[in-house]
Design a protein around this motif. Structure first.
Motif, PDB file in Angstrom:
ATOM      1  N   ALA A 146     -20.235 -68.600-157.958  1.00  0.00           N
ATOM      2  CA  ALA A 146     -20.996 -68.533-159.215  1.00  0.00           C
ATOM      3  C   ALA A 146     -20.280 -67.655-160.239  1.00  0.00           C
ATOM      4  O   ALA A 146     -20.265 -67.953-161.436  1.00  0.00           O
ATOM      5  CB  ALA A 146     -22.401 -67.995-158.946  1.00  0.00           C
ATOM      6  N   MET A 147     -19.645 -66.593-159.766  1.00  0.00           N
ATOM      7  CA  MET A 147     -18.927 -65.690-160.682  1.00  0.00           C
ATOM      8  C   MET A 147     -17.766 -66.404-161.373  1.00  0.00           C
ATOM      9  O   MET A 147     -17.315 -65.990-162.434  1.00  0.00           O
ATOM     10  CB  MET A 147     -18.405 -64.477-159.910  1.00  0.00           C
ATOM     11  CG  MET A 147     -19.508 -63.543-159.440  1.00  0.00           C
ATOM     12  SD  MET A 147     -18.923 -62.374-158.181  1.00  0.00           S
ATOM     13  CE  MET A 147     -17.835 -61.334-159.154  1.00  0.00           C
ATOM     14  N   LEU A 148     -17.276 -67.482-160.754  1.00  0.00           N
ATOM     15  CA  LEU A 148     -16.201 -68.276-161.362  1.00  0.00           C
ATOM     16  C   LEU A 148     -16.732 -69.527-162.060  1.00  0.00           C
ATOM     17  O   LEU A 148     -15.967 -70.428-162.393  1.00  0.00           O
ATOM     18  CB  LEU A 148     -15.171 -68.671-160.300  1.00  0.00           C
ATOM     19  CG  LEU A 148     -13.910 -67.810-160.256  1.00  0.00           C
ATOM     20  CD1 LEU A 148     -14.244 -66.363-159.945  1.00  0.00           C
ATOM     21  CD2 LEU A 148     -12.928 -68.339-159.230  1.00  0.00           C
ATOM     22  N   GLY A 149     -18.034 -69.594-162.266  1.00  0.00           N
ATOM     23  CA  GLY A 149     -18.584 -70.689-163.066  1.00  0.00           C
ATOM     24  C   GLY A 149     -19.188 -71.836-162.298  1.00  0.00           C
ATOM     25  O   GLY A 149     -19.669 -72.798-162.895  1.00  0.00           O
ATOM     26  N   CYS A 150     -19.154 -71.784-160.961  1.00  0.00           N
ATOM     27  CA  CYS A 150     -19.840 -72.817-160.191  1.00  0.00           C
ATOM     28  C   CYS A 150     -21.347 -72.590-160.275  1.00  0.00           C
ATOM     29  O   CYS A 150     -21.812 -71.538-160.706  1.00  0.00           O
ATOM     30  CB  CYS A 150     -19.390 -72.792-158.729  1.00  0.00           C
ATOM     31  SG  CYS A 150     -17.707 -73.375-158.481  1.00  0.00           S
ATOM     32  N   ARG A 151     -22.091 -73.601-159.868  1.00  0.00           N
ATOM     33  CA  ARG A 151     -23.556 -73.515-159.874  1.00  0.00           C
ATOM     34  C   ARG A 151     -24.049 -73.822-158.459  1.00  0.00           C
ATOM     35  O   ARG A 151     -24.523 -74.928-158.183  1.00  0.00           O
ATOM     36  CB  ARG A 151     -24.136 -74.520-160.871  1.00  0.00           C
ATOM     37  CG  ARG A 151     -23.670 -74.302-162.304  1.00  0.00           C
ATOM     38  CD  ARG A 151     -24.611 -73.383-163.039  1.00  0.00           C
ATOM     39  NE  ARG A 151     -24.018 -72.835-164.248  1.00  0.00           N
ATOM     40  CZ  ARG A 151     -24.692 -72.102-165.131  1.00  0.00           C
ATOM     41  NH1 ARG A 151     -25.965 -71.840-164.935  1.00  0.00           N
ATOM     42  NH2 ARG A 151     -24.094 -71.613-166.183  1.00  0.00           N
ATOM     43  N   PRO A 152     -23.913 -72.862-157.555  1.00  0.00           N
ATOM     44  CA  PRO A 152     -24.314 -73.117-156.169  1.00  0.00           C
ATOM     45  C   PRO A 152     -25.826 -73.084-156.002  1.00  0.00           C
ATOM     46  O   PRO A 152     -26.521 -72.295-156.633  1.00  0.00           O
ATOM     47  CB  PRO A 152     -23.674 -71.959-155.401  1.00  0.00           C
ATOM     48  CG  PRO A 152     -23.539 -70.871-156.403  1.00  0.00           C
ATOM     49  CD  PRO A 152     -23.333 -71.526-157.742  1.00  0.00           C
ATOM     50  N   ILE A 153     -26.325 -73.988-155.152  1.00  0.00           N
ATOM     51  CA  ILE A 153     -27.721 -73.943-154.717  1.00  0.00           C
ATOM     52  C   ILE A 153     -27.669 -73.639-153.228  1.00  0.00           C
ATOM     53  O   ILE A 153     -27.325 -74.500-152.419  1.00  0.00           O
ATOM     54  CB  ILE A 153     -28.445 -75.288-154.942  1.00  0.00           C
ATOM     55  CG1 ILE A 153     -28.296 -75.754-156.394  1.00  0.00           C
ATOM     56  CG2 ILE A 153     -29.914 -75.159-154.549  1.00  0.00           C
ATOM     57  CD1 ILE A 153     -28.784 -77.204-156.615  1.00  0.00           C
ATOM     58  N   VAL A 154     -27.945 -72.395-152.891  1.00  0.00           N
ATOM     59  CA  VAL A 154     -27.848 -71.977-151.495  1.00  0.00           C
ATOM     60  C   VAL A 154     -29.237 -72.000-150.879  1.00  0.00           C
ATOM     61  O   VAL A 154     -30.186 -71.448-151.448  1.00  0.00           O
ATOM     62  CB  VAL A 154     -27.229 -70.567-151.386  1.00  0.00           C
ATOM     63  CG1 VAL A 154     -27.316 -70.045-149.957  1.00  0.00           C
ATOM     64  CG2 VAL A 154     -25.779 -70.596-151.864  1.00  0.00           C
ATOM     65  N   GLU A 155     -29.348 -72.660-149.739  1.00  0.00           N
ATOM     66  CA  GLU A 155     -30.631 -72.674-149.028  1.00  0.00           C
ATOM     67  C   GLU A 155     -30.548 -71.764-147.812  1.00  0.00           C
ATOM     68  O   GLU A 155     -29.604 -71.852-147.031  1.00  0.00           O
ATOM     69  CB  GLU A 155     -30.983 -74.095-148.561  1.00  0.00           C
ATOM     70  CG  GLU A 155     -32.265 -74.130-147.733  1.00  0.00           C
ATOM     71  CD  GLU A 155     -32.596 -75.502-147.150  1.00  0.00           C
ATOM     72  OE1 GLU A 155     -32.703 -76.457-147.928  1.00  0.00           O
ATOM     73  OE2 GLU A 155     -32.730 -75.602-145.921  1.00  0.00           O
ATOM     74  N   ILE A 156     -31.532 -70.903-147.672  1.00  0.00           N
ATOM     75  CA  ILE A 156     -31.705 -70.178-146.415  1.00  0.00           C
ATOM     76  C   ILE A 156     -32.916 -70.805-145.740  1.00  0.00           C
ATOM     77  O   ILE A 156     -33.963 -70.968-146.349  1.00  0.00           O
ATOM     78  CB  ILE A 156     -31.852 -68.659-146.649  1.00  0.00           C
ATOM     79  CG1 ILE A 156     -30.495 -68.087-147.102  1.00  0.00           C
ATOM     80  CG2 ILE A 156     -32.334 -67.957-145.379  1.00  0.00           C
ATOM     81  CD1 ILE A 156     -30.453 -66.595-147.298  1.00  0.00           C
ATOM     82  N   MET A 157     -32.741 -71.195-144.496  1.00  0.00           N
ATOM     83  CA  MET A 157     -33.691 -72.074-143.810  1.00  0.00           C
ATOM     84  C   MET A 157     -35.110 -71.518-143.745  1.00  0.00           C
ATOM     85  O   MET A 157     -36.087 -72.260-143.824  1.00  0.00           O
ATOM     86  CB  MET A 157     -33.167 -72.337-142.403  1.00  0.00           C
ATOM     87  CG  MET A 157     -33.878 -73.431-141.657  1.00  0.00           C
ATOM     88  SD  MET A 157     -33.264 -73.516-139.964  1.00  0.00           S
ATOM     89  CE  MET A 157     -31.920 -74.681-140.118  1.00  0.00           C
TER      90      MET A 157
END
Lengths: 325, 328
Positions: free
Chosen positions: A71-82
């Motif tokens: 994300a710090m480099l401009g990606c848009r991660p959607i992280v799921e924790i179960m």
């Protein structure tokens, strides 16, 4: 307008965002090949591939950190924790990095990171799978915390969270993935700030969020039969909380109940009451009341589990008492 | 290598040493607050590795001993010093401090206070590079102490599993804060600890700049070409305490003196003198120029810069003017 389930709404938001922006990616345990514990990412692995729909090892802290770095480099991660319980393992990356990087870099590094977690008690999952952790996330500067109560908001909040430049924690609910509701066909975005008035009323305000919105609405139906006109407010955004929206309702109704699935100490209820003290103290006709879980780790036994968690009847009882009925 | 490059490298190491020593002085004079972790003794590590990287393009991250890594990425030393002085002109507008230098323009992704915390961030940078399709790499500098954190193992596993282009540089200075490595790590040779993760690794002398550069060149070529992780262990030593509040009780004076004989600046200087690239007089005048520059330009800039305004205290918690698509 189509009716869909909570999990389908989340899936739709994922699909649209993955299709729109090649820098959006999803990651978490079992979200890819297995399709996600609650099906919320089913079919995406086949459609977007292993590089963008990533099955992770069981390493919550470090895959959360991976998402933050991307994300710090401009990606848009959607992280799921179960399960939100496992988010305790990711607290270092979430609290020390995601929440603080923008501030401690003097505003020079952004962290548009999304964490999705199912929280809450479901069906006899025991103490380590029944946590409600909103109080933890909402107590830390730098994060945004939102909780959808409906399929509509499960879709709209995830859409907004992905577009937001700040880190967002999105707390879903283990018992609500099969909940049905109307979701507009066209693309839309649910605000990450502000309350939603689910039902207007004049006699008292019931503040709720996530699953407790449903208890509050059921209670309001019952109260209506008894001639009590309750307003139901979905807080929805727990960080930042909408101080004006909370105060405005109570200036109208002069009475407040806060319904939370979590145990009371240091929680949403205590925070809402503090806001009422600060913003609307002289508008109150009675001391605000909290309806909340008992202060215990959630037990396995079905009867004990039910007794630990509040419900609509408790809200009704609290309302009657508050109005002297 | 050209003689001018050798002189430049010697100068960079000497500058790093003098910069840090001047920080210590400013700390004692209370112009710098908080915690201060200094780099003397380890200069050949950051300078040698980054000499072989694409400065300002490759993404660099490290722990709290971060001033020199930042400067070697091209961050203005005046802005680093201003940050230490807590000034608005600092790299983080005075909100970060010594442990939190950042410069996104120079791809210096920060210093972090939690030991082992940057490991996952580094593979996140590598993941972003992979998705964007560039040929940059991520470089993560951390100490040996960080390898006892869970993030080390979790990160090595994912870096290898997903072929992420990241170079891990382990600056093994033999102590995790004040505990000797043999008292904290069941395997003393850190490069062996990544073998189960099938990551290419090597261990070299971190006090000899030429050795570091040669090893870094091989490692960086591998990461950039193969798009796979590499773990480079540099055997080094910090000549000062862990931070400014270090009692030194955990190691002997004799040990510190023994390592002072292997001072990376001393080793490189002797080599350049033997090769007639520089002489004692030339070295002295280089040193004087550096000291003058630090005093006249860097310290002065930091001292004369304005403090952040208290009215701005709550800025930067969230991104200002960030997208609000629901308003459309």
């Amino acid at each position: 307008m189509a009716e869909m389930m909570y999990w389908q709404a989340i899936l739709r938001a994922h699909d649209e965002e993955l299709a729109r922006d090649p820098l959006v990616f999803a990651m978490g345990e079992d979200i890819g090949v297995a399709g996600g514990t609650y099906k919320a990412t089913s079919g995406l692995y086949a459609k977007y591939g292993a590089d963008r729909v990533i099955d992770t090892p069981i390493s919550e802290n470090s895959y959360t950190g991976l998402g933050i770095g991307a994300a710090m480099l401009g990606c848009r991660p959607i992280v799921e924790i179960m399960s939100v319980n496992f988010a305790w393992l990711a607290m270092d990356q979430l609290m020390n990095n995601a929440a603080k990087i923008h501030y401690m870099s003097g505003g020079k590094i952004r962290c548009p990171f999304v964490l999705r977690v199912p929280g809450g008690t479901a069906h006899q999952l025991g103490a380590q799978h029944s946590a409600r952790m909103e109080k933890v996330f909402m107590g830390v500067s730098g994060l945004r915390v939102v909780t959808p109560a409906t399929p509509r908001d499960a879709y709209g909040l995830l859409k907004s969270a992905v577009r937001c430049d700040d880190p967002v924690v999105l707390i879903e609910h283990e018992s609500m993935y099969n909940l049905k509701g109307e979701v507009p066909d066209e693309e839309f975005f649910t605000p990450l700030e502000g309350v939603e008035i689910c039902r207007t009323g004049k006699d008292l305000s019931i503040f709720a969020y996530n699953i407790s919105v449903h208890w509050a609405l059921q209670a309001a139906d019952q109260l209506a039969k008894e001639g009590i006109d309750a307003e139901v407010i979905d807080l929805r955004a727990l960080k930042p909380l909408d101080r004006d929206g909370i105060a405005a309702s109570v200036r109208k109704t002069h009475r407040a109940i806060i319904v939370e699935e979590d145990e009371a100490p240091v929680g949403v209820g205590s925070e809402v009451i503090a806001i009422l003290n600060e913003e609307a103290f002289f508008a109150l006709d009675a001391a605000p009341v909290r309806v909340h879980a008992r202060d215990v780790p959630i037990p396995y036994n079905r009867r004990l589990e039910k007794a630990a968690i509040p419900n609509a009847e408790e809200v009704v009882a609290a309302a009657r008492k508050l109005l002297g009925r | 290598m050209e003689a001018s490059d050798q002189r430049r490298l010697l100068r960079e190491m000497l500058f790093a040493r003098r910069f840090e020593e001047r920080c210590a002085q400013a700390y004692q004079e209370r112009e710098i607050g908080g915690f201060l972790h200094l780099y003397p003794g380890q200069e050949a590590c950051a300078i040698g590795v980054l000499e072989k990287a694409r400065k300002g393009q490759d993404y660099v991250v490290t722990g709290y001993r971060d001033h020199i890594h930042a400067i070697q990425c091209g961050v203005d030393p005046r802005a680093v010093m201003a940050e230490l002085f807590g000034k608005e002109t600092g790299t983080s507008r005075g909100r970060g401090g010594s442990m939190h230098i950042f410069d996104i323009d120079r791809h210096f992704m920060g210093g972090y206070a939690l030991v082992g915390g940057p490991f996952p961030l580094a593979i996140g940078f590598a993941k972003a590079i992979q998705l964007r399709g560039g040929d940059e790499i991520a470089i993560c500098f951390l100490g040996d102490g960080a390898n006892n954190q869970g993030t080390f193992h979790e990160t090595m596993n994912m870096a290898s599993l997903w072929n992420l282009p990241v170079l891990f540089v382990c600056e093994n200075n033999l102590y995790g804060i004040g505990t000797a490595i043999e008292r904290a790590s069941s395997e003393i040779n850190q490069y062996l600890r990544v073998a189960p993760y099938k990551i290419a690794a090597s261990q070299v002398d971190g006090q000899d700049l030429d050795v570091v550069m040669a090893a870094a060149e091989t490692a960086i070529q591998y990461v950039r070409g193969e798009r796979k992780p590499y773990f480079l262990e540099l055997m080094t030593y910090r000549l000062r305490g862990h931070s400014m509040s270090d009692s030194g009780a955990y190691r002997s004076k004799e040990e510190v003196e023994r390592w002072a004989q292997r001072d990376p600046i001393g080793i490189y200087k002797r080599r350049l003198i033997d090769a007639s690239v520089i002489d004692e007089a030339g070295f002295r005048s280089m040193d004087e120029e550096i000291l003058q520059d630090i005093e006249d330009n860097i310290i002065r800039y930091a001292r004369e810069s304005a403090e952040p305004r208290v009215e701005d205290l709550e800025r930067y918690v969230y991104v200002e003017g960030g997208p609000k698509p629901w308003l459309k």
